[in-house]
Write a protein that holds these residues in place. Structure first.
Motif, mmCIF file in Angstrom:
data_model
loop_
_atom_site.group_PDB
_atom_site.id
_atom_site.type_symbol
_atom_site.label_atom_id
_atom_site.label_comp_id
_atom_site.label_asym_id
_atom_site.label_seq_id
_atom_site.Cartn_x
_atom_site.Cartn_y
_atom_site.Cartn_z
ATOM 1 N N ARG A 71 0.903 -1.223 -0.044
ATOM 2 C CA ARG A 71 -0.089 -0.087 -0.005
ATOM 3 C C ARG A 71 0.861 1.231 0.075
ATOM 4 N NH1 ARG A 71 -4.380 -1.459 -1.198
ATOM 5 N NH2 ARG A 71 -4.832 0.722 -1.850
ATOM 6 N N TYR A 76 -2.294 8.945 -1.935
ATOM 7 C CA TYR A 76 -3.503 9.598 -2.648
ATOM 8 C C TYR A 76 -3.929 10.705 -1.862
ATOM 9 C CZ TYR A 76 -8.274 8.905 -4.149
ATOM 10 O OH TYR A 76 -9.728 8.983 -4.753
ATOM 11 N N GLY A 82 -11.089 14.735 3.490
ATOM 12 C CA GLY A 82 -11.667 14.535 5.082
ATOM 13 C C GLY A 82 -10.426 14.242 6.010
ATOM 14 N N LEU A 83 -10.407 14.650 7.079
ATOM 15 C CA LEU A 83 -9.584 14.260 8.123
ATOM 16 C C LEU A 83 -10.283 14.193 9.356
ATOM 17 C CD1 LEU A 83 -6.801 17.064 7.486
ATOM 18 C CD2 LEU A 83 -6.550 14.493 7.095
ATOM 19 N N TYR A 84 -9.728 13.661 10.662
ATOM 20 C CA TYR A 84 -10.535 13.737 11.649
ATOM 21 C C TYR A 84 -10.716 15.055 12.221
ATOM 22 C CZ TYR A 84 -10.142 8.605 11.941
ATOM 23 O OH TYR A 84 -9.899 7.103 11.495
ATOM 24 N N MET A 87 -9.066 15.782 15.890
ATOM 25 C CA MET A 87 -7.628 15.383 16.215
ATOM 26 C C MET A 87 -6.702 16.354 15.849
ATOM 27 S SD MET A 87 -6.550 11.631 15.085
ATOM 28 C CE MET A 87 -5.188 10.597 15.340
ATOM 29 N N GLU A 91 -0.622 14.742 15.427
ATOM 30 C CA GLU A 91 -1.193 13.241 15.935
ATOM 31 C C GLU A 91 -1.767 12.646 14.750
ATOM 32 O OE1 GLU A 91 -3.835 12.565 19.202
ATOM 33 O OE2 GLU A 91 -2.488 13.644 20.388
ATOM 34 N N ARG A 94 0.836 11.741 12.056
ATOM 35 C CA ARG A 94 1.660 10.438 12.833
ATOM 36 C C ARG A 94 0.819 9.391 12.487
ATOM 37 N NH1 ARG A 94 2.623 12.286 18.413
ATOM 38 N NH2 ARG A 94 3.469 10.257 18.799
ATOM 39 N N PHE A 95 -0.541 9.270 12.679
ATOM 40 C CA PHE A 95 -1.285 8.216 12.655
ATOM 41 C C PHE A 95 -1.236 7.716 11.300
ATOM 42 C CE2 PHE A 95 -5.718 6.406 11.625
ATOM 43 C CZ PHE A 95 -5.769 5.484 12.320
ATOM 44 N N PHE A 96 -1.460 8.592 10.216
ATOM 45 C CA PHE A 96 -1.489 8.011 8.856
ATOM 46 C C PHE A 96 -0.097 7.548 8.642
ATOM 47 C CE2 PHE A 96 -5.578 10.565 8.623
ATOM 48 C CZ PHE A 96 -6.414 9.649 8.099
ATOM 49 N N ALA A 98 2.001 5.911 10.622
ATOM 50 C CA ALA A 98 2.248 4.573 11.114
ATOM 51 C C ALA A 98 1.293 3.621 10.336
ATOM 52 C CB ALA A 98 1.448 4.908 12.608
ATOM 53 N N LEU A 99 0.213 3.987 9.707
ATOM 54 C CA LEU A 99 -0.582 2.909 9.131
ATOM 55 C C LEU A 99 0.433 2.577 7.742
ATOM 56 C CD1 LEU A 99 -4.015 4.142 8.938
ATOM 57 C CD2 LEU A 99 -3.077 2.190 10.271
ATOM 58 N N TYR A 100 0.990 3.379 7.321
ATOM 59 C CA TYR A 100 2.064 3.139 6.132
ATOM 60 C C TYR A 100 3.098 2.420 6.401
ATOM 61 C CZ TYR A 100 -1.125 5.478 2.757
ATOM 62 O OH TYR A 100 -1.951 5.770 2.123
ATOM 63 N N GLN A 140 -3.623 17.421 4.272
ATOM 64 C CA GLN A 140 -4.073 16.359 3.745
ATOM 65 C C GLN A 140 -3.237 15.841 2.599
ATOM 66 O OE1 GLN A 140 -8.225 16.071 3.270
ATOM 67 N NE2 GLN A 140 -7.846 13.863 2.700
#
Lengths: 320, 439
Positions: A71, A76, A82-84, A87, A91, A94-96, A98-100, A140
Motif C-alpha cells: 500500500r 492518495y 476529510g480528516l479527523y 484530532m 497526531e 503520525r497516525f497515517f 504509522a498505517l503506512y 491532507q
C-alpha cells in the motif's frame, strides 16, 4: 517501471462508469487526467489504488499488478477532503504515517519539515477543525506523501487553494518529480496542466478520447493557431477566412485566433496582411491550447449549452 | 493481502485514546462511578435514617382459651425459614424485612397508631363459641403487600395449631406432623456442591453478567457504528481505506472501542468494590448494624476464564456487525436505523436470558445457550445457576468462535463495499451487489 492502465472496465449497476480505459504513465513524470465531471477520473484513480476492483482489465506498475503491491507504493489525495476534525494535526499525520509503516521518529521530523515548508508549523498542535479549508488541504497533502510513495495520485489537488498555496504546491510537485516520483493528478485548470504535465489522458463518458505526451496530442490536432492583432481601426477581417485552410476560431477582445489546417503555411496570412498594407501589431504562430483540445474532444456539446445559457442571460440582461 | 498487524493495532490505539480522552467519556465514566458507589451505600444509608426498619405489627387479643401466646407464636411463624428458633438472629440475611410483632394492650390506641402511620398494621384475634379463631387485619390491605402476606401465613399457622389442639393433638405431636421429611438431593455432577446459600449470590451474579453483557453490546457496539459512520460522513474513510485494508480497519475499530468500554467497566467495578468495602466502616460510624454482605459464590479460574471468553467474543461478534451497519449509512443520524436488526437481536438474547434465569435447566435454555448471538448471555448464566458439562461449554465457545470468524469476514466485505457508497440507501440486495465488486 511505468504505470500501465490496461483496458479497465467498471460497471455500477446499470451505469457503465469505465469502458476500456487505457493509458500509460511514464515513471518520474507528471501526468494529467482530464475530463468533465462524472467522466470517470475518480473511479479510474480508485481502481489504480485498488480501493475499487475493476470488472475487467488490469493495472500494473513496473510490471507488477497493483493488487499485489504494498500500500505504501501509493499516495492518495482524494477529491473529497476529510480528516479527523477533532484530532491534533501532528497526531493525525503520525497516525497515517504509522498505517503506512513509517517509524514514528522519522514521521515526526518529516511532519515538522513539511509544516515548515507549507508555512504552517504553528498548527501542529491544533485541532484540524480549527484550520481554514486551504490549510486543511495542505495537511491532507502532507498526509498523502509522508510515507514517501513512488506514485502520488491526486484528485483535484489545486481546488480551493489561493494563488500563493497553488504556487507552493506546484513547487512541491516539481521537487517530487525531480526525486523520481511519479505524479498523477486530475484538474479542470488547463493552464496548470500546460505548466506541469508532460503527458495527459482526456476521459469522456468512461472512455479515453486522447492520451499521450502533451506535444504529441497537440500535433495530432492537425492544425496550428495564429494569434493576430492588427491596426486599431482595421476591423474588417472577414477576408482572412477566404485564404486556403484558414478558419476564424475565436475573436478575443484584443486579438483574433485563427486555425490553420495542416499542410498550409501560417505565414501566408502574414504575407497577405502585408500585401493589403495592414498594420500588424501581433503575429504569433502557436500550437492549439489544451483548453481547445479538451473542448474539441469533450465539451463541444457542453460548451454550446453553456454559450446558449450565456446568450440567454445577456438577452435577459438587456431586456430588463 | 496483508496481515492484521500492525495496522489493526494503530487503528485500535487511535480509537482508544480518542475515546477515553473525550469529555463525554470522562463525564459518563465519573458519573457512573458515583452512581455505583451511591447504590452500594443505599441500604446502609436507608437503615441509618430508619427507612429500612422492619414493619411493626400490633396484635390485639380478644379471644380466650388460647393454648399459646399468639404474640410469640406469630412472631415465630413470621421468622420461619430465615433462622432457627434457638437462634433467631443467625444467618439472617433477610431478617431485617420480617415484621416485628408487639402486643397491643390498648386496641383503640393501636388502631389510631396504624392510621397515623406509626404502626404498620393491627391484627385483632377473636374467637367464636366453638373456639374457632378469626383475624381482623387493619393496615395496607393490598393483596401484594408483603406484610399482609406474611401475617396471613402466620395467622393460618396459628389457627391450624389451635384446631389440632382442639382435636386433642398435643403441640409435640403436631410439631412432629409438620416436621419436613429427610430429603437428600444428590447432584448428577459430583463437582456441583453448591448449597442454598450459594444460590442467592449466584442469581445476583447471573443477573449482573447478563446485564453487563447486554449494556456492553448495546453501548459499545453503538460506539463502533457511530465511529464508522463519522469516518464515512467526514470523508476520512477514503484515506483510511487507501492506507489499510478493511479487515485491519474493522478489527482495530472493534478492539479499540472494546478496550475503551472495558476501561469504563473496570472503573465501575472498582467503584463498586470501593463502595462495598466502605460499607462496613460507614455503617459502624453511623451506628447501624448493617446486613451481612451477600456472599458471592465461589467461582473458579476456569469459570472466570470462560465468562471472559463469552463476554469478549460476544462483544466482537456484535460490534463487527455494528461496524458493518455503520458503514452502510451516509449520515450519522441513520446509524440507529441501520443497526435496528442488531439491536433487536441483542434484546432478544437479553430477554431470553432473563426468562431463562428462572428455569436454568429448561431444554430451550440449554439449546439457546449453544446458539451464537444468545450464548454470550445464556451460557454464563446457566453456568452460574446449574451445572453445565465442560463439553457443552466448549462447544458453545467453538460455535461462537466460528461465528465470530464468519461475521468478521462478512462484516469486512460489507464495510469495504459500504464505505465508498454515498447517498443511496442500502438495501440488502445493493449491499450484496457491492460486496461482489469490492476488494
Amino acid at each position: 517501471m511505468s504505470l500501465i492502465v490496461d483496458s479497465i472496465t467498471k460497471r455500477f449497476g446499470s451505469i457503465l462508469a469505465l469502458d476500456g480505459v487505457s493509458f500509460i504513465v511514464e515513471p518520474g513524470r507528471i501526468f494529467g487526467l482530464l475530463g468533465a465531471n462524472g467522466a470517470g477520473k475518480t473511479t479510474s484513480m480508485r481502481i489504480v489504488l485498488d480501493i475499487l476492483r475493476a470488472d475487467s482489465g488490469r493495472v500494473t506498475w513496473g510490471g507488477a499488478e497493483n493488487i499485489s503491491l504494498a500500500r505504501r507504493t501509493w499516495g492518495y489525495l482524494p477529491e473529497e477532503r476529510g480528516l479527523y476534525p477533532r484530532m491534533l494535526v501532528g497526531e493525525q499525520l503520525r497516525f497515517f504515517s504509522a498505517l503506512y509503516g513509517v517509524p514514528d521518529a522519522q514521521a515526526r521530523s518529516e511532519i515538522d519539515d513539511w509544516l515548515e515548508r507549507f508555512r504552517i508549523p504553528e498548527y501542529r498542535d491544533r485541532k484540524v477543525e480549527e484550520l481554514s479549508k486551504g490549510n486543511q488541504q495542505k495537511i491532507q497533502f502532507i498526509a498523502a506523501i509522508l510515507h514517501d510513495p513512488d506514485v502520488l495520485i491526486m484528485d483535484e489537488p489545486f481546488s480551493g487553494l489561493d494563488p500563493v498555496n497553488v504556487r507552493l504546491l506546484k513547487e512541491a510537485f516539481g521537487e517530487m518529480r525531480d526525486q523520481g516520483k511519479t505524479l498523477i493528478f486530475s484538474t479542470h485548470q488547463m493552464e496548470t496542466v500546460e505548466e506541469l504535465c508532460e503527458s495527459i489522458a482526456i476521459i469522456d463518458n468512461g472512455r479515453v478520447v486522447v492520451s499521450g505526451a502533451v506535444r504529441d496530442v497537440k500535433r495530432a490536432m492537425g492544425r496550428s493557431v495564429v494569434r493576430l492583432a492588427t491596426g486599431a481601426d482595421d476591423h474588417d477581417v472577414a477576408w482572412l477566412t477566404d485564404l486556403d485552410g484558414v478558419r476564424l476560431s475565436a475573436q478575443r477582445e484584443d486579438y483574433l485566433e485563427l486555425a490553420v489546417a495542416d499542410g498550409h503555411d501560417p505565414e501566408a496570412i502574414l504575407r497577405a496582411l502585408v500585401e493589403r498594407g495592414s498594420r500588424v501589431k501581433r503575429f504569433e504562430i502557436a500550437e492549439p491550447s489544451l483548453e481547445e483540445i479538451f473542448v474539441e474532444h469533450v465539451g463541444r456539446r457542453a460548451v454550446d449549452e453553456a454559450d446558449e445559457h450565456l446568450a440567454a442571460v445577456s438577452r435577459g440582461g438587456i431586456a430588463s | 493481502m496483508s496481515g492484521l498487524l500492525p495496522n489493526a493495532y494503530h487503528v485500535a490505539r487511535r480509537e482508544y485514546f480518542i475515546r477515553v480522552r473525550s469529555r463525554a467519556f470522562m463525564v459518563t465514566t465519573i458519573l457512573l462511578a458515583i452512581v455505583v458507589v451511591a447504590l452500594t451505600l443505599v441500604p446502609t444509608i436507608l437503615s441509618a435514617v430508619g427507612v429500612a426498619d422492619p414493619p411493626e405489627v400490633a396484635i390485639a387479643i380478644e379471644a380466650d382459651d388460647l393454648t399459646s401466646d399468639p404474640v410469640v407464636a406469630i412472631q415465630a411463624a413470621l421468622l420461619i425459614g430465615i433462622g432457627t428458633e434457638e437462634d433467631p438472629d443467625a444467618g439472617s440475611s433477610g431478617r431485617g424485612d420480617r415484621p416485628r410483632v408487639i402486643r397491643a394492650d390498648d386496641p383503640e390506641a393501636a388502631a389510631q397508631a396504624v392510621r397515623d402511620g406509626e404502626l404498620d398494621a393491627l391484627l385483632t384475634i377473636t374467637s367464636d363459641d366453638d373456639g374457632e379463631l378469626a383475624f381482623d387485619y387493619l393496615g395496607s390491605a393490598s393483596p401484594t403487600n408483603q406484610t399482609r402476606i406474611l401475617v396471613t401465613q402466620a395467622a393460618t399457622a396459628l389457627a391450624i395449631e389451635e384446631r389440632l389442639e382442639g382435636a386433642g393433638i398435643s403441640p409435640e405431636e403436631s410439631a412432629r406432623i409438620f416436621e419436613p421429611p429427610t430429603f437428600t438431593a444428590t447432584p448428577v455432577d459430583p463437582g456441583d456442591d453448591r448449597d442454598a446459600d450459594d444460590v442467592g449470590g449466584a442469581f445476583i451474579l447471573a443477573y449482573a453478567v447478563v446485564i453487563l453483557t447486554f449494556m456492553a453490546i448495546l453501548t459499545y457496539g453503538n460506539w463502533v457504528a457511530q465511529s464508522v459512520a463519522e469516518e464515512k460522513s467526514g470523508r476520512v474513510m477514503e484515506l483510511l481505506i487507501t492506507a489499510a485494508t478493511p479487515r485491519q480497519l474493522l478489527t482495530g475499530k472493534v478492539l479499540g472501542t472494546g478496550a475503551a468500554g472495558l476501561s469504563q467497566y473496570v472503573v465501575i467495578i472498582v467503584a463498586a468494590v470501593i463502595g462495598f468495602v466502605a460499607n462496613g466502616p460507614i455503617s459502624s460510624a453511623l451506628g447501624v448494624t448493617g446486613d451481612a454482605p451477600i456472599s458471592l459464590p465461589d467461582i473458579g479460574i476456569a469459570m472466570m476464564g470462560s465468562f471472559a471468553a463469552f463476554f469478549l467474543l460476544g462483544f466482537v461478534l456484535y460490534s463487527a456487525l455494528y461496524a458493518a451497519a455503520g458503514s452502510m449509512v451516509s449520515r450519522i443520524e441513520d446509524v440507529q436505523q441501520a443497526a435496528g436488526p442488531l439491536i433487536f437481536l441483542a434484546m432478544a438474547g437479553y430477554f431470553a436470558a432473563f426468562t431463562g434465569l428462572n428455569d436454568p435447566d429448561a431444554n430451550w435454555v440449554a439449546i439457546l445457550s449453544i446458539v451464537p448471538f444468545f450464548s454470550p448471555y445464556l451460557m454464563p448464566a446457566r453456568m452460574l445457576l446449574t451445572s453445565v458439562g465442560t463439553g457443552e461449554v466448549l462447544m458453545a465457545l467453538a460455535v461462537l468462535l466460528v461465528t465470530v470468524g464468519i461475521a468478521l469476514a462478512i462484516a469486512s466485505r460489507i464495510y469495504s463495499a459500504g464505505v465508498l457508497l454515498y447517498g443511496q440507501r442500502m438495501g440488502l440486495r445493493s449491499i450484496w451487489r457491492a460486496t461482489r465488486v469490492a476488494r
